[in-house]
Structures are given as structure tokens and as C-alpha cells.
Design an enzyme around this catalytic site. Structure first.
Site, PDB file in Angstrom:
ATOM      1  N   ASP A 108      14.022  -2.353  17.702  1.00  0.00           N
ATOM      2  CA  ASP A 108      15.207  -2.845  16.982  1.00  0.00           C
ATOM      3  C   ASP A 108      14.903  -3.780  15.811  1.00  0.00           C
ATOM      4  O   ASP A 108      15.819  -4.142  15.067  1.00  0.00           O
ATOM      5  CB  ASP A 108      16.178  -3.537  17.981  1.00  0.00           C
ATOM      6  CG  ASP A 108      15.503  -4.692  18.756  1.00  0.00           C
ATOM      7  OD1 ASP A 108      15.863  -4.897  19.930  1.00  0.00           O
ATOM      8  OD2 ASP A 108      14.608  -5.367  18.197  1.00  0.00           O
ATOM      9  N   HIS A 133       6.320   1.094  20.281  1.00  0.00           N
ATOM     10  CA  HIS A 133       7.142   2.307  20.319  1.00  0.00           C
ATOM     11  C   HIS A 133       7.797   2.632  18.984  1.00  0.00           C
ATOM     12  O   HIS A 133       8.755   3.398  18.942  1.00  0.00           O
ATOM     13  CB  HIS A 133       8.210   2.189  21.421  1.00  0.00           C
ATOM     14  CG  HIS A 133       7.609   2.100  22.791  1.00  0.00           C
ATOM     15  ND1 HIS A 133       8.257   1.535  23.853  1.00  0.00           N
ATOM     16  CD2 HIS A 133       6.405   2.491  23.263  1.00  0.00           C
ATOM     17  CE1 HIS A 133       7.478   1.589  24.937  1.00  0.00           C
ATOM     18  NE2 HIS A 133       6.349   2.156  24.599  1.00  0.00           N
ATOM     19  N   GLY A 205      11.587  -9.698  29.688  1.00  0.00           N
ATOM     20  CA  GLY A 205      12.669  -8.730  29.518  1.00  0.00           C
ATOM     21  C   GLY A 205      12.261  -7.279  29.566  1.00  0.00           C
ATOM     22  O   GLY A 205      12.793  -6.463  28.829  1.00  0.00           O
TER      23      GLY A 205
END
Ligand code: BV8
Ligand code: ZN
Length: 261
Positions: A108, A133, A205
Site C-alpha cells: 500500500d 510483495h 501486524g
């Protein structure tokens, strides 16, 4: 009792304070408090879709319109999101006096946005993450080497409106790593090298289910370092962590890293 009241919290702070080199492995949970849906949580992305339906090269070959529709929807959601106090605490920590490297599974771009803001116009590079990624805001050609940053909305109304390569005319795809695709070998070996050379790997997370990313913290442990985990729930890495702080990253990271930058 919040996780900040436990003796584990003080032990985690002591470990981080005495470490010269720290690696961070972050996952979708770090962006959850920015409003970016996680993958496997209650409101997770996968709830409405199955991974094999969409985040795979087979799905894209079978139905590029559907896959681009999903990514365009995610890109729109993420564009509306801002870094949260967890990203900001990590950025300050990485821009501080220690050698800190953020290795992220997230696509993101919020770690980068936080680093640029925290650097206040100085060099943000120590806070820029290794993106295992890829990036949802970069596109690449399905045939040639064309690859560019790309943030605008994509029209997935039809095959004709899907983005095409200006060099060779082939379909463009999101420059992310899909299931069944290998990660960029250089980025992956850099991530393991960083983890191997750190006294602490701070894992924040992530459900630690996706490999090879979830194995990165093991390189710290295998070279005598410690794993500290920040996650509201137990994960496969919890038993290997010296300290596991049960809480939200946006709440735990600012006090945990306070004064350590
Ligand atoms: C590979 C980019 C070699 C795309 C992603 C069968 C066939 C092929 C491969 C496999 C197979 N079986 C297994 C594999 C390997 C596979 C894999 O690991 N599968 C898993 C699911 C079992 N891996 C791969 O395919 C990798 N490539 O192995 O290549 C190869 C080659 C050919 C054939 C075989 C092997 C590629 C993996 C990369 C996939 N791409 N993303 C996109 O984004 O669309 S993975 C995706 O999952 C995201 O990147 C995400 O980051 C990542 C991991 O998820 P998490 O980040 O952990 O997020 P999640 O929702 O799961 O968890 C959130 C956590 O946060 C939870 O713990 C929650 O409690 C916590 N949380 C919630 N709120 C908060 C919080 N924490 C803190 N604060 C909060 N507020
Ligand atoms: Zn091309």
C-alpha cells in the site's frame, strides 16, 4: 490491562534500546488502523473473494477484467487512507540513530509515505521499506520490461479499457507478487541478510502465514537475535518471540519506540 502494563513491554523496550541493528517485518495489520482492510481478518479482503480467485497469475490470465476490478477497488480504498501512528512511530525509529530496516509484505505504500513525512524534507531513504510483495501503485507489462508507478483509477469496464503497454501493446498488470509467483530474488536475499544481521526483529501486524516472508524473522533468531511481536492475536511466530505484545500497532508502537529514535 493493556500490553503496555506488562513486564514484557519493558523487556521489549530494553531489547530495542540495546540493539544497534533492528529489522522490522510488517504485515497488513499495520495498515488496518489506516482503514486498509487486512487479508484474513473479520472484515478481511479475502472474505469477499478467495485468494486463488484473484491474486494469482492464473486468475489474471482467465479474467484480467475481474482481477483489475478488484485491484482498482483496493487502490481507491488505499488512496483514501493515510499513515497511522504505527507507521509514523516506525518511520521515526527507522530515521533515528540506529540501523533499522523495515521489510514489508504490504503493497500500500504507507510506510514510504510516513518516511517522507517524518524526514521533513531530509533524506527519507533509511525509512523506506523493502517491499517483498511489490506495490499496488506500480504497473508492469505482461510481456516486456516496461514498469512504471501508476496511481490513477483504472477502468475495468471491458478488456478494451484495461491498461495497455505503450511500448508493446500488451496488457499491463499490478506490479505485486501473486500466489505461486516467486519474490524478487534480490529483495528477498536482502531481507534475509538484514534480518540475519539484526539483534532484534520486530514483527508487527502479520498472521505469519505467507511464505517466504514469514520466515524472515527466523534469520534473526538463527543468528542469536530476538523476535519481538506486536499483534492482537497469537500467530505461528508467537512461540518463537522473546516478547509478544497483544495490542494494536497504532497503540503499542508509539510508546514502545518512544525516545528510541
Ligand atoms: C512463492 C501481494 C515460490 C498481492 C501477497 C501452493 C501453490 C503455490 C504457492 C504456495 C502453495 N502453498 C503455499 C504456497 C506458498 C505461498 C503461501 O505462503 N501461501 C500461504 C497462504 C499458505 N506463497 C507464495 O505463493 C509466494 N511465492 O512461494 O514462490 C513458489 C513458486 C511457485 C510455486 C510454489 C512456490 C508469494 C506470496 C505473496 C502473495 N502476495 N500480496 C496482493 O496484495 O494482492 S500476500 C498477502 O498476504 C499480502 O501481501 C499480505 O501482506 C500477506 C500476508 O498477510 P498479512 O500481512 O499477515 O495480513 P493478514 O490479514 O493475514 O494478517 C493481519 C494480521 O494483523 C493478523 O494477525 C491480525 O491479527 C493483525 N492485526 C489486525 N489489526 C491489527 C493487527 N496487528 C496490529 N495492529 C492492528 N491494528
Ligand atoms: Zn510491453
Amino acid at each position: 490491562m493493556t500490553s503496555m502494563d506488562t513486564e514484557g513491554f519493558q523487556e521489549a523496550r530494553d531489547l530495542l534500546a540495546s540493539a544497534d541493528v533492528v529489522s522490522v517485518l510488517s504485515g497488513a495489520g499495520v495498515s488496518a488502523e489506516s482503514g486498509v482492510p487486512t487479508f484474513r481478518g473479520e472484515e478481511g479482503l479475502w472474505k469477499s473473494y478467495q485468494p486463488e480467485e484473484l491474486a494469482t497469475p492464473q486468475a489474471f490470465r482467465r479474467d484480467p477484467r475481474l482481477v483489475w476490478e478488484w485491484y482498482d477497488w483496493r487502490r481507491g480504498k488505499i488512496r483514501a487512507c493515510k499513515p497511522n501512528p504505527g507507521h509514523e512511530a516506525l518511520a521515526r525509529f527507522a530515521l533515528g540513530s540506529r540501523t533499522v530496516r523495515i521489510v514489508t509484505q504490504n503493497v500500500d505504500g504507507l510506510h514510504e509515505e510516513a518516511a517522507r513525512k517524518a524526514s521533513g524534507g531530509n533524506d527519507p531513504s533509511p525509512g523506506l521499506p523493502l517491499e517483498l510483495h511489490g506495490s499496488i501503485f506500480r504497473v508492469k507489462c505482461t510481456s516486456c520490461t516496461y514498469k512504471v508507478p501508476h496511481r490513477d483509477p483504472i477502468s475495468a469496464d471491458s478488456l478494451e479499457t484495461l491498461p495497455k503497454c505503450p511500448v508493446c501493446g500488451s496488457l499491463l498488470r499490478p506490479d505485486v507478487v501473486w500466489f505461486g509467483e516467486s519474490l524478487d530474488a534480490e529483495i528477498l536475499s536482502e531481507a534475509f541478510r538484514v534480518a540475519q544481521g539484526s539483534q532484534v526483529c520486530l514483527v508487527v501486524g502479520t498472521s505469519a502465514l505467507v511464505h517466504p516472508a514469514a520466515s524472515v524473522p527466523l534469520a534473526t533468531r538463527d543468528s542469536g537475535g530476538r523476535i519481538i511481536e506486536v499483534n492482537p492475536t497469537e500467530t505461528p511466530l508467537s512461540p518463537l518471540a522473546r516478547v509478544s505484545l497483544r495490542g494494536a500497532s497504532g497503540e503499542v508502537l508509539p510508546p514502545l519506540l518512544e525516545g528510541l529514535d
